[in-house]
Design a protein around this motif. Structure first.
Motif, short mmCIF file in Angstrom:
data_model
loop_
_atom_site.label_atom_id
_atom_site.label_comp_id
_atom_site.label_asym_id
_atom_site.label_seq_id
_atom_site.Cartn_x
_atom_site.Cartn_y
_atom_site.Cartn_z
N VAL A 57 13.78 7.60 -9.02
CA VAL A 57 13.25 6.96 -7.82
C VAL A 57 14.27 6.06 -7.13
CG1 VAL A 57 11.46 5.44 -6.92
CG2 VAL A 57 10.91 7.07 -8.72
N PHE B 229 4.42 13.61 -11.00
CA PHE B 229 5.31 12.66 -11.67
C PHE B 229 4.77 12.14 -13.02
CE2 PHE B 229 7.36 8.61 -12.43
CZ PHE B 229 8.69 8.89 -12.17
N PRO B 230 3.55 11.59 -13.05
CA PRO B 230 3.09 11.06 -14.34
C PRO B 230 2.95 12.16 -15.39
CG PRO B 230 1.36 10.96 -12.68
CD PRO B 230 2.60 11.33 -11.96
N LEU C 27 8.11 0.72 -5.87
CA LEU C 27 8.30 2.13 -6.20
C LEU C 27 8.72 2.29 -7.66
CD1 LEU C 27 10.02 3.55 -3.01
CD2 LEU C 27 7.65 3.76 -3.73
N PRO D 26 4.52 -1.07 -19.28
CA PRO D 26 3.51 -0.38 -18.48
C PRO D 26 3.27 1.06 -18.92
CG PRO D 26 5.05 -1.57 -17.06
CD PRO D 26 5.54 -1.71 -18.46
N ARG D 27 4.38 1.76 -19.27
CA ARG D 27 4.22 3.19 -19.55
C ARG D 27 3.40 3.46 -20.81
NH1 ARG D 27 9.25 1.84 -21.26
NH2 ARG D 27 9.82 2.51 -23.36
N HIS E 192 10.92 10.32 -1.22
CA HIS E 192 11.82 11.47 -1.28
C HIS E 192 11.22 12.64 -2.03
CE1 HIS E 192 12.14 9.20 -4.89
NE2 HIS E 192 12.98 10.02 -5.46
N MET F 86 6.42 12.89 -16.76
CA MET F 86 6.83 11.82 -17.66
C MET F 86 6.17 11.95 -19.02
SD MET F 86 9.06 10.12 -16.16
CE MET F 86 9.63 11.15 -14.82
N ARG F 87 5.06 12.67 -19.05
CA ARG F 87 4.35 12.85 -20.32
C ARG F 87 4.67 14.19 -20.96
NH1 ARG F 87 1.93 9.27 -17.42
NH2 ARG F 87 0.73 7.58 -18.40
N PHE G 257 -1.06 1.17 -5.55
CA PHE G 257 -0.49 -0.06 -5.00
C PHE G 257 -0.97 -0.29 -3.58
CE2 PHE G 257 2.83 -1.35 -8.02
CZ PHE G 257 2.74 -0.30 -8.91
N ARG H 4 8.24 0.11 -9.94
CA ARG H 4 7.09 -0.37 -10.69
C ARG H 4 6.05 0.75 -10.84
NH1 ARG H 4 6.07 -5.44 -7.72
NH2 ARG H 4 7.89 -6.48 -8.53
N ALA H 5 5.83 1.43 -9.72
CA ALA H 5 4.86 2.54 -9.75
C ALA H 5 5.31 3.58 -10.75
CB ALA H 5 4.71 3.15 -8.37
N ALA H 6 6.62 3.91 -10.71
CA ALA H 6 7.12 4.94 -11.62
C ALA H 6 6.91 4.52 -13.06
CB ALA H 6 8.60 5.20 -11.34
N GLU H 7 7.20 3.26 -13.34
CA GLU H 7 7.01 2.79 -14.72
C GLU H 7 5.54 2.81 -15.10
OE1 GLU H 7 9.14 -0.73 -16.06
OE2 GLU H 7 10.54 -0.41 -14.40
N GLY H 8 4.70 2.40 -14.15
CA GLY H 8 3.27 2.40 -14.41
C GLY H 8 2.76 3.81 -14.67
N LEU H 9 3.41 4.81 -14.05
CA LEU H 9 2.97 6.19 -14.21
C LEU H 9 3.56 6.84 -15.44
CD1 LEU H 9 3.14 7.21 -10.46
CD2 LEU H 9 1.08 6.97 -11.84
N GLY H 10 4.31 6.04 -16.22
CA GLY H 10 4.76 6.58 -17.50
C GLY H 10 6.25 6.73 -17.67
N ALA H 11 7.04 6.28 -16.69
CA ALA H 11 8.48 6.45 -16.80
C ALA H 11 9.11 5.26 -17.51
CB ALA H 11 9.11 6.61 -15.43
N PRO H 12 10.00 5.52 -18.48
CA PRO H 12 10.80 4.41 -19.01
C PRO H 12 11.69 3.88 -17.88
CG PRO H 12 11.12 6.44 -20.29
CD PRO H 12 10.35 6.81 -19.08
N PRO H 13 12.12 2.63 -17.97
CA PRO H 13 12.87 2.05 -16.85
C PRO H 13 14.05 2.91 -16.39
CG PRO H 13 12.34 0.36 -18.45
CD PRO H 13 11.85 1.65 -19.02
N PHE I 69 3.19 -5.37 -15.79
CA PHE I 69 4.37 -5.81 -15.03
C PHE I 69 4.63 -7.30 -15.22
CE2 PHE I 69 2.75 -2.22 -12.37
CZ PHE I 69 3.68 -1.31 -12.83
N ARG J 276 14.44 6.13 -16.52
CA ARG J 276 14.01 7.32 -15.79
C ARG J 276 13.46 6.94 -14.42
NH1 ARG J 276 10.89 11.89 -19.14
NH2 ARG J 276 11.53 13.20 -17.40
N PHE K 295 6.53 7.97 -3.63
CA PHE K 295 7.97 8.18 -3.62
C PHE K 295 8.35 8.95 -2.36
CE2 PHE K 295 6.81 8.40 -8.29
CZ PHE K 295 6.96 7.03 -8.46
#
Lengths: 355, 349, 285
Positions: free
Chosen positions: C200, B97-98, C182, B71-72, B88, B101-102, B80, C184-193, B51, C195, B86
């Motif tokens: 999220v 989620f991860p 949030l 990061p991805r 929602h 994404m994969r 965190f 940031r977490a999504a990106e850290g978990l593998g999402a391109p910005p 980040f 997505r 999330f």
């Protein structure tokens, strides 16, 4: 149900009692009722107001020592609401457009007292029992003098409709009033045979001009602005707006041929407390010297025949009531429009939406 | 997967958040970065996670330079401070989620989500929303989400800060067990020294953008390299003096013999539990007299503040046994002593 | 009454009443200056117990088609505002304190001038010989002036400009409430910005989106100055017809009936927007 005396009812009751107990007021003997500290005159506001202040308001304040407070805008709905709730705040009000006769028909106006307001020298059209005609104006043709130099502008609506001989973008008002008349005139109906309007024929004729109308205008300021911005070269509009441009040396002039004359009206809302002083105010408004101030500034001349004599000579041809101009134009039939306005408007809106 | 951080510098305007940080974390190791707030530990974590891009230096993950990778692309799972669940999405969606994404297949996702939830003992909570869970449960969901995709490195950013003490202790052990089982290389951030001592294989103590010392908890505690580390980690008595002729003189005590050390200004660290009081002090090589200012009972021990005669104020801790009376009363004079072997010497610049 | 449970409930009730008391002045004011006149107006529409005005409104194709057009225009304005406002709101929410203050100031600046003045300003900008057309012609991009005014394009431009802040502000407020950790977490978990944003940040800002859409949509339906001036007379909104009935023909009962229809349609759409976004905010498993 138990009827409880309302506060207003009580007041009115005691007022009556007090009045009955006191000696009869001077009113009965024909003299003026007591002077209030102010009367309220409601009018269009803006430039008109400042001229009113210099002419009629000043004169009235000088004559009677009563302050004139002005309000605006002119609002027919509000007039009706005020009269119906029984407490008009206005002593005298302007009545917009062609609503004078309607106001009279709906019994919203006090009769004008001929003993106070002297209109004996006025033309017949300006001597209504309830409606005071303060001035005349016209929906006429404004044009750009650079597009139509040397008197080459369209004269009359048949020529306005002739887009080959007189090319260029045009503007008309987004409203059936005037336009139906103009269409019929363009179609060859003589000025004195216009009414009752043949709507079918008028709308058929309007179909022809429609593709050449760039803007259907809504507010009075628009046609003048459209001409100045060269959005259009021809526009119908209130002559005062074009007059203002001509006086400021903009390349804009007015053609009065087959213009649609109307009157600006004033009236005294029925039930207003200072009705007597309202009559006195209208009498001030008949003064030709004061009417001339208004005419000179805005071109909206009053109907006192003397008025024109107080107007500078070079201004006179630009007034819709100048003898030469008066003859070229027709008076809009307010009665017909009062009767058929809603129907015509509905049809107009429908026509506008056709694609 | 091993992590190597080399010469990281990060400035924000004219504030230097990281002033040249080097750190190596071995495969499967649990390393804690301990420091007060503002010491730069969160910036370091963000740099490792991707980040933050450092102004200087490099980050290697599994031998690969990832300094500039987003990061991805880093294969890092992160928990965190406020869990960042999330709100929602249901618990299951969060954990999935991860994997989504994969591009993991749907049945595979379901299986692994279930497994991850079982791992954190939240089976059956999949359809709940995060706000319907307690703080500890949310914490465990965040953990499941961070490990479900089998990352090479787990980052934990003060994950227990918002929890009450009891819950925190339970979770600390749980996380540690999980980490051992998965053999996950873990970088853990905290400002709580106790937590650091309990959980870590090694501790890196940070102050003002620099790492002061790295080492196993026992070593860092017993032999702090700097005065800051000594002060920050555990309770301590820090006594400044000058070493000359094999001994240090400190006000209120007999000289402390420290043979075999080079002369110069030093700071002596004496942990409170190394001090002996009253009769126990009589035989101590270094002694003095002091007056008890305050006694605080801590259950298994009692903590005393003692003002030494012509000397500093000392903090002492002595074990309590129910059969014995408390060692001293407030205002009482008593003997204070310690053995030179219990003294740790920190050289002074 | 004397049981402990009852007295406890009573205490709770009392606390609610105390809270209500704070809202009372505002509620009273709304009641007097809003609810009462609206009810009066609506009662006018069924004067004499007859539904003839509604019949006319419903059966005369004119009013139905104008209402349809108005809804379409309002929907278009809402959609354009949304597309333009979201990036602005997003930027504002991430701009830091000074950037956000400047941005908000610029955004709210037009509120200092009246709608009428702004509408006239568009006349100057968009006309055949206006600033925009002249610039395009000078740069050789166009030969003949673009028809930007006195048509639907003009109306949409003018309305969007006036209404844009009403879309930006609620979305901005909603985005401020979305924890940046949030995404940031999504990106850290593998999402391109992008997505991370779609999955999220965007769903979490839907409360603001729905508030903004509802606000802009409802305000759009009430517009009549801007469409009248910039539409060249070709664009007719239902509010223009209502105004005509009130001011020109004094047919208040019919105006009331049209208003009632407009109000009902507005409420229906308002409910619909709320339902859609509520559904969108929670992801099904």
């Amino acid at each position: 149900m138990i009827t409880r005396p309302t506060r207003r009812g009580l007041l009115r009751g005691t007022g009556g009692l007090v009045a009955a107990a006191l000696p009869l007021p001077a009113l009965a003997q024909g003299a003026a009722p007591p002077k209030p500290d102010r009367i309220v005159v409601n009018a269009s506001g803006g430039a008109m107001n400042s001229i009113f202040r210099r002419s009629y308001f000043a004169e009235f304040e000088k004559l009677h020592g009563i302050r004139v407070v002005d309000t605006s805008p002119v609002d027919f709905g509000k007039l009706r609401a005020m009269v119906n709730t029984g407490n008009p705040e206005w002593t005298v009000t302007e009545i917009g457009g062609q609503d004078g006769l309607r106001a009279k028909a709906l019994n919203l106006l006090e009769p004008i007292d001929p003993a106070i307001v002297d209109r004996s020298s006025f033309p017949e059209v300006a001597r209504d029992s309830h409606v005071f005609i303060s001035s005349a104006y016209s929906t006429a043709l404004g044009y750009r003098t650079d597009a139509f130099p040397n008197g080459g502008q369209p004269k009359g609506w048949a020529q306005f409709w002739d887009v080959k001989r007189f090319p260029g973008a045009r503007s008309l008002r987004n409203h059936p009033t005037d336009n139906l008349e103009f269409a019929l005139l363009a179609d060859g109906v003589p000025m004195d045979k216009l009414y009752p309007l043949d709507m079918d024929r008028a709308f058929r004729k309007l179909d022809e001009i429609r593709p050449h109308i760039t803007v259907w205008w809504t507010t009075g300021a628009q046609p003048a602005q459209l001409l100045v911005d060269k959005e259009v070269v021809l526009a119908s509009g209130w002559n005062g707006r074009f007059f203002e441009l001509t006086r400021r040396n903009a390349p804009v002039a007015t053609e009065f041929t087959e213009g649609s004359l109307k009157s600006g009206c004033f009236g005294i809302p029925r039930g207003t407390r200072q009705a007597y002083w309202g009559q006195q105010f209208l009498q001030v408004m008949t003064n030709p010297r004061l009417q001339a101030i208004y005419a000179t500034e805005l071109s909206y001349a009053g109907l006192n025949p003397e008025t024109i004599n107080y107007v500078p000579e070079e201004i006179r041809p630009m007034l819709p009531v100048a003898p030469g101009n008066l003859a070229k134009q027709f008076w809009l039939d307010v009665g017909w429009w009062t009767e058929n306005g809603a129907k015509a408007q509905e049809r107009w809106t429908r026509w506008m939406l056709q694609r | 997967m091993e992590l190597s951080v080399q010469g990281i510098v990060r400035r924000f305007g004219n504030v230097t958040a990281l002033g040249g940080v080097d750190l190596d974390v071995a495969e499967g190791e649990f390393l804690t970065i301990l420091g007060p707030s503002g010491s730069g530990k969160t910036t370091l974590l963000k740099t490792v996670a991707g980040f933050e891009i450092p102004d200087e230096g490099a980050v290697f993950l599994g031998g690969e330079d990832v300094t500039l990778a987003p990061p991805r692309k880093r294969d890092v799972g992160m928990v965190f401070q406020n869990y960042a669940l999330f709100p929602h999405m249901t618990v299951a969606r969060n954990v999935a989620f991860p994997l989504e994404m994969r591009g993991v297949r749907r049945e595979e996702i379901r299986r692994r989500v279930e497994e991850a939830l079982r791992l954190v003992e939240l089976q059956g909570f999949g359809e709940r929303l995060p706000r319907q869970l307690s703080g500890g449960q949310q914490q465990r969901v965040a953990l499941a989400r961070a490990v479900v995709f089998g990352p090479g490195l787990l980052l934990l950013d003060e994950p227990f800060g918002a929890l009450d003490r009891k819950l925190r202790e339970g979770l600390q052990l749980e996380v540690r067990r999980l980490q051992r089982r998965l053999r996950l290389t873990t970088l853990f951030i905290t400002h709580d020294q106790e937590e650091a001592l309990i959980m870590s294989d090694r501790i890196a103590v940070m102050d003002r953008g620099r790492i002061e010392q790295v080492g196993p908890p026992a070593e860092v505690y017993a032999r702090p390299a700097t005065r800051f580390v000594a002060d920050f980690l555990g309770e301590s008595n820090l006594l400044d003096g000058v070493l000359a002729d094999g001994a240090v003189r400190i006000g209120g005590f007999t000289p402390v013999p420290l043979p075999g050390l080079p002369p110069g200004p030093v700071t002596l660290l004496l942990r409170p539990e190394a001090l002996r009081l009253a009769e126990a002090a009589e035989a101590a090589p270094c002694r003095g007299r002091g007056r008890v200012i305050e006694t605080v009972f801590l259950g298994l021990s009692v903590k005393l503040r003692v003002q030494m005669e012509d000397g500093p104020e000392m903090l002492a801790r002595v074990p309590l046994r129910p059969s014995l009376p408390p060692p001293a009363q407030d205002g009482e004079w008593l003997a204070v002593g310690f053995a030179p072997e219990d003294v740790h010497v920190i050289p002074r610049g | 009454m004397s049981s402990p449970g009852a007295s406890r409930r009573l205490a709770g009730r009392r606390r609610e009443l105390a809270l209500l008391a704070f809202a009372t002045p505002a509620l009273l004011l709304l009641g007097v200056v809003f609810a009462w006149p609206v009810l009066r107006l609506l009662s006018l529409s069924v004067e004499g117990g007859s539904l003839e005005h509604f019949e006319k409104a419903a059966l005369d194709g004119l009013y139905v088609s104008v209402l349809g057009d108005s809804l379409k225009i309002a929907a278009a304005v809402t959609a354009i505002c949304l597309v333009l406002a979201y990036p602005v709101a997003f930027w504002l929410s991430r701009a830091g304190r000074i950037g956000a203050a400047l941005g908000l100031f610029a955004l709210l600046l037009p509120f200092w001038t009246s709608v009428l003045v702004r509408t006239y300003a568009w006349l100057v900008l968009l006309g055949r010989n206006g600033v925009v057309n002249r610039a395009l012609r000078d740069w050789g991009l166009i030969e003949a002036p673009l028809p930007l005014l006195h048509n639907m394009a003009g109306v949409l431009i003018g309305m969007v400009q006036v209404l844009l802040p009403y879309m930006v502000l609620p979305i901005y407020a909603a985005l401020l409430r979305v924890d940046p950790d949030l995404s940031r977490a999504a990106e850290g978990l593998g999402a391109p910005p992008w997505r991370a944003f779609l999955r999220v940040t965007f769903p979490l800002s839907l409360t603001g989106v729905s508030a903004g859409c509802a606000l802009v949509f409802v305000l759009s339906l009430g517009f009549f100055i801007t469409p009248a001036l910039l539409g060249g007379g070709r664009v007719v909104m239902i509010s223009m017809l209502i105004e005509q009935q009130v001011r020109e023909f004094l047919d208040w009962p019919f105006a009331a009936a049209l208003s009632a229809v407009l109000l009902l349609v507005t409420l229906a759409i308002y409910g619909l927007i709320g339902r859609i976004t509520r559904g969108g905010r929670l992801e099904a498993a």
